[in-house]
Design a protein around this motif. Structure first.
Motif, PDB file in Angstrom:
ATOM      1  N   UNK A 213     131.509   9.288  52.862  1.00 57.42           N
ATOM      2  CA  UNK A 213     130.363   8.835  53.633  1.00 57.42           C
ATOM      3  C   UNK A 213     129.798   9.978  54.470  1.00 57.42           C
ATOM      4  N   UNK A 214     128.509   9.904  54.737  1.00 58.34           N
ATOM      5  CA  UNK A 214     127.839  10.889  55.581  1.00 58.34           C
ATOM      6  C   UNK A 214     128.399  10.770  57.003  1.00 58.34           C
ATOM      7  N   UNK A 215     129.024  11.817  57.541  1.00 61.61           N
ATOM      8  CA  UNK A 215     129.611  11.708  58.883  1.00 61.61           C
ATOM      9  C   UNK A 215     128.580  11.420  59.966  1.00 61.61           C
ATOM     10  N   UNK A 216     127.320  11.731  59.713  1.00 64.58           N
ATOM     11  CA  UNK A 216     126.271  11.457  60.699  1.00 64.58           C
ATOM     12  C   UNK A 216     125.651  10.076  60.520  1.00 64.58           C
ATOM     13  N   UNK A 217     125.901   9.438  59.360  1.00 60.70           N
ATOM     14  CA  UNK A 217     125.308   8.130  59.075  1.00 60.70           C
ATOM     15  C   UNK A 217     126.209   7.386  58.088  1.00 60.70           C
ATOM     16  N   UNK A 218     127.143   6.595  58.589  1.00 58.84           N
ATOM     17  CA  UNK A 218     128.091   5.907  57.703  1.00 58.84           C
ATOM     18  C   UNK A 218     127.444   4.865  56.801  1.00 58.84           C
ATOM     19  N   UNK A 219     126.135   4.609  56.974  1.00 60.58           N
ATOM     20  CA  UNK A 219     125.430   3.705  56.066  1.00 60.58           C
ATOM     21  C   UNK A 219     124.992   4.412  54.786  1.00 60.58           C
ATOM     22  N   UNK A 220     125.252   5.733  54.705  1.00 57.27           N
ATOM     23  CA  UNK A 220     124.880   6.511  53.522  1.00 57.27           C
ATOM     24  C   UNK A 220     126.108   7.246  52.999  1.00 57.27           C
ATOM     25  N   UNK A 221     126.109   7.498  51.702  1.00 57.46           N
ATOM     26  CA  UNK A 221     127.153   8.331  51.123  1.00 57.46           C
ATOM     27  C   UNK A 221     126.844   9.803  51.402  1.00 57.46           C
ATOM     28  N   UNK A 222     127.782  10.684  51.059  1.00 52.72           N
ATOM     29  CA  UNK A 222     127.543  12.109  51.268  1.00 52.72           C
ATOM     30  C   UNK A 222     126.386  12.609  50.408  1.00 52.72           C
ATOM     31  N   UNK A 223     126.017  11.857  49.371  1.00 55.21           N
ATOM     32  CA  UNK A 223     124.867  12.223  48.546  1.00 55.21           C
ATOM     33  C   UNK A 223     123.559  11.658  49.084  1.00 55.21           C
ATOM     34  N   UNK A 224     123.634  10.901  50.197  1.00 48.62           N
ATOM     35  CA  UNK A 224     122.436  10.309  50.771  1.00 48.62           C
ATOM     36  C   UNK A 224     122.055   8.973  50.158  1.00 48.62           C
ATOM     37  N   UNK A 225     122.959   8.349  49.423  1.00 51.36           N
ATOM     38  CA  UNK A 225     122.709   7.055  48.782  1.00 51.36           C
ATOM     39  C   UNK A 225     123.275   5.928  49.634  1.00 51.36           C
ATOM     40  N   UNK A 226     122.852   4.678  49.395  1.00 49.59           N
ATOM     41  CA  UNK A 226     123.389   3.573  50.189  1.00 49.59           C
ATOM     42  C   UNK A 226     124.912   3.503  50.101  1.00 49.59           C
ATOM     43  N   UNK A 227     125.559   3.288  51.235  1.00 44.52           N
ATOM     44  CA  UNK A 227     127.023   3.201  51.280  1.00 44.52           C
ATOM     45  C   UNK A 227     127.505   1.996  50.470  1.00 44.52           C
TER      46      UNK A 227
END
Length: 339
Positions: A314-328
């Motif tokens: 997950x994106x450490x700055x936005x846990x609603x997104x994956x590290x690829x910027x896709x929906x979690x």
């Protein structure tokens, strides 16, 4: 590849399964079509000899080296599949060393002779979400497709299933199941190293078919839904659990490369889209019974699975997104009936 060896099913895997009683389990199958298939299974497994995996001899030796500890109690209706017996501290330490040799443990948890196997997935949470909604499993023939090491298959037996077949092509998962079955003793459940395309053509033998965490790995999701339908008897129940996204009918996420660091994710539909797919494949009485966001409570690294897990995906700055910027990851459970 360097380090890989040929492995012989007849000499290794099949002998190991025979020791654990798979022939008697197949002979007790209540379905004539599956009993007929059982006669071909030995040669079908023999055809797998061309597969290679450098770690198979190690996994085989671990299962064969497990101590003979008679279970005093086996509990299949608790969050942890639990096997209790009179193991000494020395035996428990030896057992732990062997079972840790089957790392990584993805599905669980298990408790074996006082040893807690804390798997990556808290698979009991998924079972808790779906069990109140499915048809009671008492007396039913059950197929679990992509079953991993068989955790949910054990829970199905605990819920009263008459006969459970799990299939998963991953040899490590099968070795883990064989280790648990060695400790638990004979129950009407087995896991075989097969894919759904290796089952008899249109067996139509199962009262309930589970496909959990599989659909998004299939390049042709509708073909998978049709394969599942063909495994069910008329009126049998499909339990389908998969990744979904928010959105209207027709919306599907097709990752360009990776999704949550996974390469083999092909299609993630919206719930209305998936319902439409099920209708198109002929299912009826389709119901969405749960949608849950996956969290680190349910999927995380542990001492029994020391690789990256959900938090690292997950994106450490936005846990609603994956590290690829896709929906979690969000996962839905659909129930449907075969026509």
């Amino acid at each position: 590849m360097a380090g890989e060896v040929h492995w012989t099913v007849r000499d290794d895997f099949q002998r190991l399964m025979e020791r654990l009683g798979y022939q008697g389990w197949l002979a007790a199958c209540p379905s004539p079509s599956l009993r007929a298939w059982a006669e071909q299974l030995a040669s079908q497994l023999e055809a797998l000899r061309a597969r290679r995996h450098g770690d198979w001899p190690k996994w085989r030796d671990i299962v064969q080296a497990l101590p003979e500890l008679a279970p005093r109690r086996v509990e299949l209706n608790a969050p942890a599949v639990t096997i209790e017996g009179a193991a000494s501290d020395q035996q428990r330490r030896g057992l732990e060393t062997l079972l840790r040799g089957l790392h990584p443990w993805r599905k669980g948890p298990y408790q074996v002779h006082g040893l807690w196997i804390d798997s990556e997935w808290r698979s009991d949470l998924k079972w808790q979400r779906l069990e109140p909604h499915i048809q009671p499993l008492a007396g039913r023939m059950v197929l679990d497709v992509g079953c991993g090491n068989g955790y949910h298959a054990w829970r199905m037996v605990g819920a009263g299933a008459r006969w459970v077949l799990g299939i998963d092509p991953g040899l490590l998962s099968v070795a883990q199941f064989l280790a648990i079955r060695h400790c638990a003793g004979p129950f009407p459940v087995f896991v075989l190293p097969l894919g759904i395309d290796q089952l008899p053509v249109k067996p139509g033998a199962f009262d309930t078919v589970f496909s959990m965490g599989v659909l998004y790995h299939r390049r042709s999701p509708l073909d998978h839904l049709m394969e599942l339908r063909d495994c069910l008897r008329c009126g049998g129940e499909l339990v389908l659990e998969t990744l979904v996204i928010d959105g209207p009918a027709g919306q599907v996420l097709v990752p360009e490369d990776r999704y949550a660091r996974m390469r083999n994710v092909w299609f993630i539909p919206s719930c209305p889209t998936l319902e439409g797919w099920l209708k198109r494949c002929g299912y009826r009485n389709i119901r969405l019974v749960d949608v849950t966001r996956t969290t680190a409570e349910e999927q995380r690294s542990t001492d029994w699975m020391r690789f990256q897990s959900l938090p690292e995906c997950l994106d450490p700055a936005d846990p609603e997104r994956t590290v690829e910027g896709l929906p979690a990851p969000r996962r839905a459970i659909f129930l449907a009936e075969s026509p």
